[in-house]
Design a protein around this motif. Structure first.
Motif, PDB file in Angstrom:
ATOM      1  N   SER A   1      82.883  78.974 -17.962  1.00  0.00           N
ATOM      2  CA  SER A   1      84.248  79.502 -18.029  1.00  0.00           C
ATOM      3  C   SER A   1      85.260  78.464 -17.548  1.00  0.00           C
ATOM      4  CB  SER A   1      84.368  80.783 -17.188  1.00  0.00           C
ATOM      5  OG  SER A   1      84.340  80.513 -15.795  1.00  0.00           O
ATOM      6  N   ARG A   2      84.923  77.672 -16.559  1.00  0.00           N
ATOM      7  CA  ARG A   2      85.826  76.613 -16.083  1.00  0.00           C
ATOM      8  C   ARG A   2      86.056  75.562 -17.175  1.00  0.00           C
ATOM      9  NH1 ARG A   2      86.855  76.368 -10.615  1.00  0.00           N
ATOM     10  NH2 ARG A   2      85.528  77.599  -9.219  1.00  0.00           N
ATOM     11  N   ARG A   3      85.028  75.359 -17.988  1.00  0.00           N
ATOM     12  CA  ARG A   3      85.164  74.370 -19.056  1.00  0.00           C
ATOM     13  C   ARG A   3      86.033  74.885 -20.201  1.00  0.00           C
ATOM     14  NH1 ARG A   3      80.247  73.236 -19.287  1.00  0.00           N
ATOM     15  NH2 ARG A   3      79.478  74.429 -21.081  1.00  0.00           N
ATOM     16  N   TYR A   4      85.900  76.171 -20.520  1.00  0.00           N
ATOM     17  CA  TYR A   4      86.579  76.699 -21.705  1.00  0.00           C
ATOM     18  C   TYR A   4      87.929  77.373 -21.412  1.00  0.00           C
ATOM     19  CZ  TYR A   4      81.960  76.151 -23.890  1.00  0.00           C
ATOM     20  OH  TYR A   4      80.785  75.642 -24.369  1.00  0.00           O
ATOM     21  N   TYR A   5      87.999  78.189 -20.365  1.00  0.00           N
ATOM     22  CA  TYR A   5      89.171  79.041 -20.179  1.00  0.00           C
ATOM     23  C   TYR A   5      90.475  78.274 -19.961  1.00  0.00           C
ATOM     24  CZ  TYR A   5      86.053  83.151 -19.840  1.00  0.00           C
ATOM     25  OH  TYR A   5      85.142  84.154 -20.091  1.00  0.00           O
ATOM     26  N   PRO A   6      90.539  77.321 -19.023  1.00  0.00           N
ATOM     27  CA  PRO A   6      91.830  76.631 -18.827  1.00  0.00           C
ATOM     28  C   PRO A   6      92.274  75.854 -20.069  1.00  0.00           C
ATOM     29  CG  PRO A   6      90.340  76.235 -16.982  1.00  0.00           C
ATOM     30  CD  PRO A   6      89.529  76.845 -18.071  1.00  0.00           C
ATOM     31  N   ALA A   7      91.308  75.320 -20.807  1.00  0.00           N
ATOM     32  CA  ALA A   7      91.670  74.559 -22.009  1.00  0.00           C
ATOM     33  C   ALA A   7      92.182  75.475 -23.109  1.00  0.00           C
ATOM     34  CB  ALA A   7      90.458  73.773 -22.492  1.00  0.00           C
ATOM     35  N   ALA A   8      91.588  76.637 -23.248  1.00  0.00           N
ATOM     36  CA  ALA A   8      91.980  77.565 -24.306  1.00  0.00           C
ATOM     37  C   ALA A   8      93.175  78.426 -23.911  1.00  0.00           C
ATOM     38  CB  ALA A   8      90.802  78.454 -24.674  1.00  0.00           C
ATOM     39  N   PHE A   9      93.330  78.660 -22.617  1.00  0.00           N
ATOM     40  CA  PHE A   9      94.407  79.527 -22.136  1.00  0.00           C
ATOM     41  C   PHE A   9      95.118  78.848 -20.964  1.00  0.00           C
ATOM     42  CE2 PHE A   9      90.907  82.128 -23.740  1.00  0.00           C
ATOM     43  CZ  PHE A   9      91.549  82.860 -24.735  1.00  0.00           C
ATOM     44  N   PRO A  10      96.008  77.898 -21.233  1.00  0.00           N
ATOM     45  CA  PRO A  10      96.728  77.188 -20.158  1.00  0.00           C
ATOM     46  C   PRO A  10      97.424  78.184 -19.227  1.00  0.00           C
ATOM     47  CG  PRO A  10      97.109  76.134 -22.271  1.00  0.00           C
ATOM     48  CD  PRO A  10      96.395  77.409 -22.573  1.00  0.00           C
ATOM     49  N   GLY A  11      97.264  77.962 -17.965  1.00  0.00           N
ATOM     50  CA  GLY A  11      97.855  78.861 -16.977  1.00  0.00           C
ATOM     51  C   GLY A  11      96.862  79.863 -16.420  1.00  0.00           C
ATOM     52  N   ALA A  12      95.653  79.946 -17.020  1.00  0.00           N
ATOM     53  CA  ALA A  12      94.632  80.843 -16.474  1.00  0.00           C
ATOM     54  C   ALA A  12      94.173  80.326 -15.116  1.00  0.00           C
ATOM     55  CB  ALA A  12      93.445  80.938 -17.429  1.00  0.00           C
ATOM     56  N   ARG A  13      94.022  81.222 -14.148  1.00  0.00           N
ATOM     57  CA  ARG A  13      93.683  80.831 -12.779  1.00  0.00           C
ATOM     58  C   ARG A  13      92.400  81.553 -12.346  1.00  0.00           C
ATOM     59  NH1 ARG A  13      98.440  83.039 -12.559  1.00  0.00           N
ATOM     60  NH2 ARG A  13      97.781  84.567 -10.989  1.00  0.00           N
ATOM     61  N   TYR A  14      91.589  80.812 -11.573  1.00  0.00           N
ATOM     62  CA  TYR A  14      90.334  81.377 -11.091  1.00  0.00           C
ATOM     63  C   TYR A  14      90.394  81.577  -9.591  1.00  0.00           C
ATOM     64  CZ  TYR A  14      85.365  82.064 -10.130  1.00  0.00           C
ATOM     65  OH  TYR A  14      84.163  82.592  -9.705  1.00  0.00           O
ATOM     66  N   ASN A  15      90.074  82.804  -9.115  1.00  0.00           N
ATOM     67  CA  ASN A  15      90.036  83.135  -7.691  1.00  0.00           C
ATOM     68  C   ASN A  15      88.590  83.043  -7.212  1.00  0.00           C
ATOM     69  OD1 ASN A  15      89.723  84.833  -5.258  1.00  0.00           O
ATOM     70  ND2 ASN A  15      91.897  85.278  -5.561  1.00  0.00           N
ATOM     71  N   GLU A  16      88.317  82.055  -6.362  1.00  0.00           N
ATOM     72  CA  GLU A  16      86.949  81.802  -5.895  1.00  0.00           C
ATOM     73  C   GLU A  16      86.375  82.985  -5.126  1.00  0.00           C
ATOM     74  OE1 GLU A  16      84.937  79.308  -6.304  1.00  0.00           O
ATOM     75  OE2 GLU A  16      86.144  77.623  -7.047  1.00  0.00           O
ATOM     76  N   GLN A  17      87.198  83.613  -4.293  1.00  0.00           N
ATOM     77  CA  GLN A  17      86.686  84.699  -3.454  1.00  0.00           C
ATOM     78  C   GLN A  17      86.363  85.953  -4.255  1.00  0.00           C
ATOM     79  OE1 GLN A  17      89.734  85.067  -0.408  1.00  0.00           O
ATOM     80  NE2 GLN A  17      88.527  83.803   1.001  1.00  0.00           N
ATOM     81  N   ARG A  18      87.183  86.249  -5.244  1.00  0.00           N
ATOM     82  CA  ARG A  18      86.989  87.448  -6.042  1.00  0.00           C
ATOM     83  C   ARG A  18      86.213  87.189  -7.330  1.00  0.00           C
ATOM     84  NH1 ARG A  18      92.667  90.901  -5.512  1.00  0.00           N
ATOM     85  NH2 ARG A  18      92.710  90.947  -3.218  1.00  0.00           N
ATOM     86  N   HIS A  19      85.917  85.924  -7.589  1.00  0.00           N
ATOM     87  CA  HIS A  19      85.185  85.546  -8.798  1.00  0.00           C
ATOM     88  C   HIS A  19      85.875  86.115 -10.038  1.00  0.00           C
ATOM     89  CE1 HIS A  19      82.362  84.634  -5.675  1.00  0.00           C
ATOM     90  NE2 HIS A  19      82.023  85.896  -5.480  1.00  0.00           N
ATOM     91  N   THR A  20      87.175  85.965 -10.085  1.00  0.00           N
ATOM     92  CA  THR A  20      87.992  86.587 -11.129  1.00  0.00           C
ATOM     93  C   THR A  20      88.951  85.584 -11.758  1.00  0.00           C
ATOM     94  OG1 THR A  20      87.896  88.736 -10.019  1.00  0.00           O
ATOM     95  CG2 THR A  20      89.672  88.425 -11.620  1.00  0.00           C
ATOM     96  N   TRP A  21      88.986  85.594 -13.088  1.00  0.00           N
ATOM     97  CA  TRP A  21      89.993  84.839 -13.833  1.00  0.00           C
ATOM     98  C   TRP A  21      91.172  85.756 -14.131  1.00  0.00           C
ATOM     99  CZ3 TRP A  21      90.411  79.779 -15.099  1.00  0.00           C
ATOM    100  CH2 TRP A  21      89.263  78.969 -14.980  1.00  0.00           C
ATOM    101  N   THR A  22      92.383  85.246 -13.887  1.00  0.00           N
ATOM    102  CA  THR A  22      93.597  85.958 -14.274  1.00  0.00           C
ATOM    103  C   THR A  22      94.326  85.115 -15.309  1.00  0.00           C
ATOM    104  OG1 THR A  22      93.803  86.959 -12.073  1.00  0.00           O
ATOM    105  CG2 THR A  22      95.766  86.972 -13.480  1.00  0.00           C
ATOM    106  N   PHE A  23      94.632  85.720 -16.437  1.00  0.00           N
ATOM    107  CA  PHE A  23      95.238  85.006 -17.553  1.00  0.00           C
ATOM    108  C   PHE A  23      96.753  85.182 -17.538  1.00  0.00           C
ATOM    109  CE2 PHE A  23      90.841  85.584 -18.489  1.00  0.00           C
ATOM    110  CZ  PHE A  23      90.468  84.422 -19.152  1.00  0.00           C
ATOM    111  N   PRO A  24      97.498  84.338 -18.242  1.00  0.00           N
ATOM    112  CA  PRO A  24      98.970  84.408 -18.209  1.00  0.00           C
ATOM    113  C   PRO A  24      99.523  85.795 -18.501  1.00  0.00           C
ATOM    114  CG  PRO A  24      98.283  82.389 -19.278  1.00  0.00           C
ATOM    115  CD  PRO A  24      97.030  83.175 -19.026  1.00  0.00           C
ATOM    116  N   SER A  25      98.823  86.575 -19.321  1.00  0.00           N
ATOM    117  CA  SER A  25      99.306  87.921 -19.641  1.00  0.00           C
ATOM    118  C   SER A  25      99.110  88.896 -18.490  1.00  0.00           C
ATOM    119  CB  SER A  25      98.560  88.462 -20.860  1.00  0.00           C
ATOM    120  OG  SER A  25      97.198  88.693 -20.532  1.00  0.00           O
TER     121      SER A  25
END
Length: 514
Positions: A69-93
């Motif tokens: 997911s680190r390899r694909y998500y930021p490249a495909a969805f600029p602005g997507a952020r990953y929270n290490e503690q919650r193991h959660t990706w939050t997307f611009p939307s």
């Protein structure tokens, strides 16, 4: 420079285009399953309230998925952020994709009250049916317009092998849409039928051309594995996998063993001859054959009763069964003893193979326990169903099953199972070895059919099979009446009578163990 972040290969595209409520993808190693799952989770991240969940059994197993997911998500969805503690990706939307685990059965309640539009299980056979079904209840929309569905990947093997195989693999053909009907009863009393769909999309390493281009020797490494691991991981064989306790059980004729014995016949011919296989078509039971029943009690867990026939050579046939299980694997129907034995007695009065026949019985000695009042065995007797106390030694019992499953040099075993005995065929081949006691099976599995089979076989134990070569010096009828050169005739088939263990031998073995 290409703007393409990831492009599905042909088989991955087939998986991702499916529209069923549940889809299982895979069946063998190296099919590109994890990539497809990680990308599929992003299908609706443009919807602000969308929430997806990707699960592995333990958190350490999640690391590879998170790295993808680190390899694909930021490249495909600029602005997507990953929270290490919650193991959660939050997307611009505002949409989220959560990575979770279910190391223990109780961990499923960590998701109580939560809703996920998309739920994915990576390596589904590592999960129990109860975990899967509970999470299925969390598969619901977080708002209008989202698509609600589940996706999974799996290889053969693991504690969930049996239920995954039954739900997705043997329930229909690959790529076939399977329909499950559910009846919804509303508070006002009216009911409504609704349908849910599921499918299996098989995939093997041969579908992953990118992997094979990057590592052509990966095929060689899989091909060099021991036979059962090779068949499971290279070819996606759901009848063979690492940790299988009864790896000597054959649903279909073992062509490799037949060829090694010099027999070059089609699979269907061997099936009709009942050679190098254990599962056969039913047939009427001859009057001269003896009949038996074996029983393992269960209330919260299933009870199991099997009817057996024994031919004059001592070969045993599982011909019928009664298995007290709900539609949920390893969940009992909760019948009281009297109801169980009245149903057994009714079957023996009415079934054409059983009615009017004398039937011996053997059961788990635990049913003679009368601490709570009338014993289960006494209740059975009142209903006209009698048992003798079975020998419940585990290791000797499993060895008797192995002895029976072994083939002589002509491909004949000491035990057959009619293909109508669905409980045996679903549960026994899927049982796994106890990791702490390699000679015993893992009791966490659905072992009730295996237990009553063990009681029956211990009531008529045999010696380990010894192969007997056909006696070519004793010609059969073909040599006498056909004008064929002797050298061109096939050797006569020999089926030696199985050698029973006497009571004296059993007593000597037991004394020796003391």
């Amino acid at each position: 420079m290409s703007d393409v972040i990831w492009r599905p290969q042909e088989r991955q595209a087939v998986f991702m285009q499916r529209g069923e409520d549940e889809v299982l993808y895979g069946g063998a190693a190296g099919g590109g399953k994890s990539d497809a799952l990680v990308i599929e989770a992003t299908r609706q991240v443009d919807i602000p309230y969308y929430k997806g969940l990707i699960l592995r059994k333990t958190y350490p197993q999640l690391t590879e998925l998170i790295e993808k997911s680190r390899r694909y998500y930021p490249a495909a969805f600029p602005g997507a952020r990953y929270n290490e503690q919650r193991h959660t990706w939050t997307f611009p939307s505002g949409a989220k994709v959560v990575f979770g685990s279910l190391q223990h059965e109780r961990d499923k309640f960590n998701y109580q009250g939560k809703a996920f539009d998309f739920i994915a299980f990576d390596e589904l056979t590592q999960f129990s049916f109860e975990e899967y079904i509970y999470l299925k209840s969390r598969n619901r929309p977080n708002g209008p317009g989202t698509r609600v569905y589940m996706r999974s990947t799996a290889n053969p093997g693991g504690l969930g092998h049996a239920w995954v195989k039954e739900r997705f693999i043997t329930a229909g053909e690959p790529l076939e849409t399977l329909w499950e009907e559910a009846v919804v009863v509303y508070p006002d009393g009216h009911s409504e039928k609704q349908r849910l769909s599921r499918a299996f999309v098989p995939s093997t390493v041969f579908d992953n051309r990118i992997l094979l281009q990057n590592d052509p020797r990966y095929l060689a490494r899989l091909a060099s594995l021991p036979e059962r691991e090779r068949k499971a991981l290279l070819y996606g064989d759901w009848d063979s996998y690492e940790g299988q306790f009864f790896e000597d059980f054959r649903m279909e004729p073992d062509m490799r063993a037949a060829n090694a014995a010099g027999v070059d016949l089609p699979r269907e011919t061997l099936r009709q001859q009942r050679r190098w296989c254990h599962v056969i078509e039913p047939f009427p039971i001859p009057e001269a054959w003896k009949l038996y029943r074996s029983f393992d009690w269960g209330y919260n867990r299933p009870f199991s009763l099997g009817w057996w026939a024994v031919d004059p050579d001592g070969v045993v046939y599982r011909i019928l069964e009664m298995y007290g299980c709900t539609e949920t694997p390893n969940q009992g129907v909760k019948w009281v003893p009297e109801k169980v034995f009245r149903e057994i007695a009714r079957a023996e009065r009415e079934h054409p193979w059983l009615k009017g026949r004398r039937i011996g019985g053997v059961a788990d000695p635990a049913i003679w326990n009368a601490e709570t009042g009338v014993s289960i065995a006494e209740t059975a007797g009142r209903c006209g169903v009698w048992f003798e106390k079975g020998d419940h030694q585990r290791i000797p019992g499993w060895m008797q099953l192995h002895y029976r499953l072994s083939f002589d040099e002509n491909g004949f075993p000491g035990m057959y199972v009619f293909n109508t005995c669905k409980a045996f065929l679903r549960t026994v081949p899927a049982l796994r070895t106890d990791p702490n006691r390699p000679e015993d099976l893992d009791t966490a599995g659905e072992d009730h059919v295996a237990d009553e089979t063990r009681y029956f076989l211990m009531s008529r134990p045999i010696q380990p099979r010894s192969t007997v070569r056909p006696d070519k010096s004793n010609p059969g009828p073909l040599h006498l009446f056909l004008d064929i050169e002797e050298a061109k005739l096939p050797p006569p088939v020999s089926r030696p009578r199985l050698e029973r263990v006497t009571d004296e031998e059993k007593e000597g073995e037991n004394n020796g163990k003391g």
